[in-house]
Design a protein around this motif. Structure first.
Motif, PDB file in Angstrom:
ATOM      1  N   GLY A 115     -42.839  26.003  52.713  1.00 35.59           N
ATOM      2  CA  GLY A 115     -42.638  24.427  52.761  1.00 35.59           C
ATOM      3  C   GLY A 115     -41.274  24.159  53.487  1.00 35.59           C
ATOM      4  O   GLY A 115     -40.924  22.986  53.243  1.00 35.59           O
ATOM      5  N   ALA A 116     -40.434  25.148  53.890  1.00 38.01           N
ATOM      6  CA  ALA A 116     -39.144  24.777  54.375  1.00 38.01           C
ATOM      7  C   ALA A 116     -39.440  24.371  55.991  1.00 38.01           C
ATOM      8  O   ALA A 116     -40.336  24.507  56.385  1.00 38.01           O
ATOM      9  CB  ALA A 116     -38.192  26.094  54.634  1.00 38.01           C
ATOM     10  N   ARG A 117     -38.487  23.541  56.241  1.00 38.86           N
ATOM     11  CA  ARG A 117     -38.583  22.780  57.655  1.00 38.86           C
ATOM     12  C   ARG A 117     -37.287  22.647  58.282  1.00 38.86           C
ATOM     13  O   ARG A 117     -36.301  22.650  57.665  1.00 38.86           O
ATOM     14  CB  ARG A 117     -39.426  21.527  57.484  1.00 38.86           C
ATOM     15  CG  ARG A 117     -38.684  20.557  56.648  1.00 38.86           C
ATOM     16  CD  ARG A 117     -39.743  19.466  56.700  1.00 38.86           C
ATOM     17  NE  ARG A 117     -39.365  18.387  55.355  1.00 38.86           N
ATOM     18  CZ  ARG A 117     -38.495  17.244  55.774  1.00 38.86           C
ATOM     19  NH1 ARG A 117     -38.062  17.087  56.897  1.00 38.86           N
ATOM     20  NH2 ARG A 117     -38.441  16.319  54.591  1.00 38.86           N
ATOM     21  N   GLU A 118     -37.318  22.472  59.382  1.00 42.43           N
ATOM     22  CA  GLU A 118     -35.803  22.279  60.110  1.00 42.43           C
ATOM     23  C   GLU A 118     -35.627  20.717  59.878  1.00 42.43           C
ATOM     24  O   GLU A 118     -36.373  19.734  60.448  1.00 42.43           O
ATOM     25  CB  GLU A 118     -35.977  22.862  61.660  1.00 42.43           C
ATOM     26  CG  GLU A 118     -36.100  24.130  61.838  1.00 42.43           C
ATOM     27  CD  GLU A 118     -36.055  24.844  63.032  1.00 42.43           C
ATOM     28  OE1 GLU A 118     -35.474  25.694  63.387  1.00 42.43           O
ATOM     29  OE2 GLU A 118     -36.805  24.098  63.990  1.00 42.43           O
ATOM     30  N   ILE A 119     -34.113  20.453  59.729  1.00 39.61           N
ATOM     31  CA  ILE A 119     -33.645  19.198  59.997  1.00 39.61           C
ATOM     32  C   ILE A 119     -32.501  19.181  60.848  1.00 39.61           C
ATOM     33  O   ILE A 119     -31.880  20.241  60.934  1.00 39.61           O
ATOM     34  CB  ILE A 119     -33.457  18.435  58.627  1.00 39.61           C
ATOM     35  CG1 ILE A 119     -32.430  19.308  57.834  1.00 39.61           C
ATOM     36  CG2 ILE A 119     -34.820  18.227  57.668  1.00 39.61           C
ATOM     37  CD1 ILE A 119     -31.746  18.734  56.532  1.00 39.61           C
ATOM     38  N   PRO A 120     -32.147  18.164  61.449  1.00 42.00           N
ATOM     39  CA  PRO A 120     -30.684  17.785  62.019  1.00 42.00           C
ATOM     40  C   PRO A 120     -29.650  18.455  61.341  1.00 42.00           C
ATOM     41  O   PRO A 120     -29.718  17.945  60.247  1.00 42.00           O
ATOM     42  CB  PRO A 120     -30.564  16.608  62.606  1.00 42.00           C
ATOM     43  CG  PRO A 120     -32.274  16.199  62.644  1.00 42.00           C
ATOM     44  CD  PRO A 120     -32.687  16.658  61.167  1.00 42.00           C
ATOM     45  N   ARG A 121     -28.793  19.098  61.822  1.00 45.69           N
ATOM     46  CA  ARG A 121     -27.472  19.567  61.202  1.00 45.69           C
ATOM     47  C   ARG A 121     -26.718  18.226  60.595  1.00 45.69           C
ATOM     48  O   ARG A 121     -26.209  18.403  59.442  1.00 45.69           O
ATOM     49  CB  ARG A 121     -26.586  20.423  61.847  1.00 45.69           C
ATOM     50  CG  ARG A 121     -25.129  20.574  61.241  1.00 45.69           C
ATOM     51  CD  ARG A 121     -24.486  21.591  62.118  1.00 45.69           C
ATOM     52  NE  ARG A 121     -24.087  20.948  63.531  1.00 45.69           N
ATOM     53  CZ  ARG A 121     -23.849  21.566  64.528  1.00 45.69           C
ATOM     54  NH1 ARG A 121     -23.867  22.810  64.623  1.00 45.69           N
ATOM     55  NH2 ARG A 121     -23.684  20.752  65.704  1.00 45.69           N
ATOM     56  N   GLU A 122     -26.788  17.255  61.120  1.00 43.35           N
ATOM     57  CA  GLU A 122     -25.970  15.986  60.925  1.00 43.35           C
ATOM     58  C   GLU A 122     -26.693  15.448  59.259  1.00 43.35           C
ATOM     59  O   GLU A 122     -25.995  14.974  58.395  1.00 43.35           O
ATOM     60  CB  GLU A 122     -26.163  14.897  61.635  1.00 43.35           C
ATOM     61  CG  GLU A 122     -25.266  13.578  61.458  1.00 43.35           C
ATOM     62  CD  GLU A 122     -25.352  12.471  62.614  1.00 43.35           C
ATOM     63  OE1 GLU A 122     -24.984  11.413  62.221  1.00 43.35           O
ATOM     64  OE2 GLU A 122     -25.956  12.900  63.367  1.00 43.35           O
ATOM     65  N   GLU A 123     -28.066  15.619  59.178  1.00 43.21           N
ATOM     66  CA  GLU A 123     -28.730  15.318  57.917  1.00 43.21           C
ATOM     67  C   GLU A 123     -28.338  16.179  56.793  1.00 43.21           C
ATOM     68  O   GLU A 123     -28.179  15.829  55.729  1.00 43.21           O
ATOM     69  CB  GLU A 123     -30.220  15.289  58.385  1.00 43.21           C
ATOM     70  CG  GLU A 123     -31.105  14.657  56.988  1.00 43.21           C
ATOM     71  CD  GLU A 123     -32.428  14.579  57.344  1.00 43.21           C
ATOM     72  OE1 GLU A 123     -33.039  14.517  56.300  1.00 43.21           O
ATOM     73  OE2 GLU A 123     -33.092  14.431  58.642  1.00 43.21           O
ATOM     74  N   PHE A 124     -28.157  17.381  57.159  1.00 41.35           N
ATOM     75  CA  PHE A 124     -28.004  18.550  56.091  1.00 41.35           C
ATOM     76  C   PHE A 124     -26.762  18.273  55.709  1.00 41.35           C
ATOM     77  O   PHE A 124     -26.399  18.399  54.497  1.00 41.35           O
ATOM     78  CB  PHE A 124     -28.095  19.762  56.983  1.00 41.35           C
ATOM     79  CG  PHE A 124     -27.521  20.950  56.009  1.00 41.35           C
ATOM     80  CD1 PHE A 124     -28.298  21.459  54.828  1.00 41.35           C
ATOM     81  CD2 PHE A 124     -26.263  21.607  56.437  1.00 41.35           C
ATOM     82  CE1 PHE A 124     -27.531  22.655  54.195  1.00 41.35           C
ATOM     83  CE2 PHE A 124     -25.815  22.664  55.619  1.00 41.35           C
ATOM     84  CZ  PHE A 124     -26.351  23.123  54.477  1.00 41.35           C
ATOM     85  N   LEU A 125     -25.682  17.929  56.453  1.00 40.77           N
ATOM     86  CA  LEU A 125     -24.421  17.849  56.158  1.00 40.77           C
ATOM     87  C   LEU A 125     -24.257  16.967  55.006  1.00 40.77           C
ATOM     88  O   LEU A 125     -23.261  16.722  54.341  1.00 40.77           O
ATOM     89  CB  LEU A 125     -23.454  17.687  57.334  1.00 40.77           C
ATOM     90  CG  LEU A 125     -23.224  18.866  58.211  1.00 40.77           C
ATOM     91  CD1 LEU A 125     -22.402  18.528  59.532  1.00 40.77           C
ATOM     92  CD2 LEU A 125     -22.766  19.848  57.351  1.00 40.77           C
ATOM     93  N   LYS A 126     -25.030  15.818  55.029  1.00 40.31           N
ATOM     94  CA  LYS A 126     -24.928  14.518  54.161  1.00 40.31           C
ATOM     95  C   LYS A 126     -25.076  15.055  52.730  1.00 40.31           C
ATOM     96  O   LYS A 126     -24.372  14.351  51.994  1.00 40.31           O
ATOM     97  CB  LYS A 126     -25.924  13.448  54.522  1.00 40.31           C
ATOM     98  CG  LYS A 126     -25.692  12.787  55.978  1.00 40.31           C
ATOM     99  CD  LYS A 126     -26.837  11.715  56.153  1.00 40.31           C
ATOM    100  CE  LYS A 126     -26.604  11.118  57.401  1.00 40.31           C
ATOM    101  NZ  LYS A 126     -27.575  10.235  58.013  1.00 40.31           N
ATOM    102  N   PHE A 127     -25.748  16.226  52.697  1.00 39.64           N
ATOM    103  CA  PHE A 127     -25.939  16.514  51.436  1.00 39.64           C
ATOM    104  C   PHE A 127     -24.682  17.138  50.695  1.00 39.64           C
ATOM    105  O   PHE A 127     -24.532  17.341  49.404  1.00 39.64           O
ATOM    106  CB  PHE A 127     -27.155  17.568  51.173  1.00 39.64           C
ATOM    107  CG  PHE A 127     -28.582  16.951  51.213  1.00 39.64           C
ATOM    108  CD1 PHE A 127     -29.165  16.554  50.127  1.00 39.64           C
ATOM    109  CD2 PHE A 127     -28.888  16.725  52.537  1.00 39.64           C
ATOM    110  CE1 PHE A 127     -30.409  15.837  50.303  1.00 39.64           C
ATOM    111  CE2 PHE A 127     -30.373  15.907  52.739  1.00 39.64           C
ATOM    112  CZ  PHE A 127     -30.873  15.786  51.669  1.00 39.64           C
ATOM    113  N   LEU A 128     -23.911  17.628  51.628  1.00 44.04           N
ATOM    114  CA  LEU A 128     -22.370  18.320  51.174  1.00 44.04           C
ATOM    115  C   LEU A 128     -21.402  17.383  51.126  1.00 44.04           C
ATOM    116  O   LEU A 128     -20.136  17.581  50.671  1.00 44.04           O
ATOM    117  CB  LEU A 128     -22.268  19.358  52.094  1.00 44.04           C
ATOM    118  CG  LEU A 128     -23.147  20.420  52.619  1.00 44.04           C
ATOM    119  CD1 LEU A 128     -22.826  21.565  53.595  1.00 44.04           C
ATOM    120  CD2 LEU A 128     -23.826  21.168  51.133  1.00 44.04           C
TER     121      LEU A 128
END
Length: 212
Positions: free
Chosen positions: A198-211
């Motif tokens: 179920g994993a998928r790729e997302i833009p790094r910018e979107e990932f960083l929002k969670f941090l």
């Protein structure tokens, strides 16, 4: 790519190259590791190399609610084919992860230096492990960095000595983390195995929002 001295901070992750390589250091310590994960950066290098720090774009992630459980796994889960413990044998798990042969990879990136620093972080509760048992035999497991303040878990490595053991442990961990309010599991880079879960790729910018 930036060569960092001990006193240097990481550059912005946007400065990483096309493969995600951001920086190089001649050393590894737990404070540098902690700082890295808070910024979406992780170490990945082979023994004999300098320490390479990465922040790929896109980023492979799993949202817990998107976990896929294949039909073939349901009998394992329904019948509790394996037993799972948490943080019971971290060193056995990381040792096994280092020893398991991986397709297309010579040696291991889990160096003695990595083992030492992550063991120290484990003792602080910053790193977590999952152990999968068949009776008294350790047959699978995984470990990763738990950013409790961000509600993010960063998976590092897994191993399996018996069919579906690591997948069993991963599913159990995702379900546990979802119950603890974790919003995202960082899988770092694409693999077909992670995609099947179920994993998928997302833009790094979107990932960083969670941090943030």
């Amino acid at each position: 790519m930036y060569f960092l001295r001990p006193e240097d901070d990481f550059p912005p992750v946007e400065m990483a190259d096309d493969e995600g390589l951001l920086a190089v250091t001649s050393f590894l310590n737990k404070d540098r590791i902690k700082n890295a994960y808070q910024k979406g950066i992780f170490p990945w290098y082979n023994e004999g190399q300098p320490v390479l720090w990465w922040s790929p774009d896109p980023r492979m992630v799993l949202f817990p609610e998107e976990l896929k459980i294949a039909k073939s796994m349901r009998p394992y889960l329904n019948q509790q084919k394996f037993q799972v413990t948490y943080n019971a044998h971290f060193e056995a798990v990381i040792d096994a992860c280092a020893q398991v042969p991986r397709k297309g990879q010579d040696g291991t990136w889990i160096t003695p230096e990595i083992k030492k620093e992550y063991a120290s972080l484990f003792r602080e509760g910053f790193v977590q492990s999952v152990e999968v048992w068949d009776g008294e035999q350790l047959v699978g497991g995984l470990y990763g960095v738990y950013l409790r303040n961000k509600k993010v878990f960063c998976g590092e490595s897994m191993f399996s000595n018996k069919s579906n053991a690591s997948k069993f442990g991963f599913i159990k961990l995702v379900q546990k983390l979802q119950g603890e309010g974790v919003k995202l599991i960082d899988c770092q880079v694409y693999t077909s195995h992670l995609e099947s879960l179920g994993a998928r790729e997302i833009p790094r910018e979107e990932f960083l929002k969670f941090l943030k």
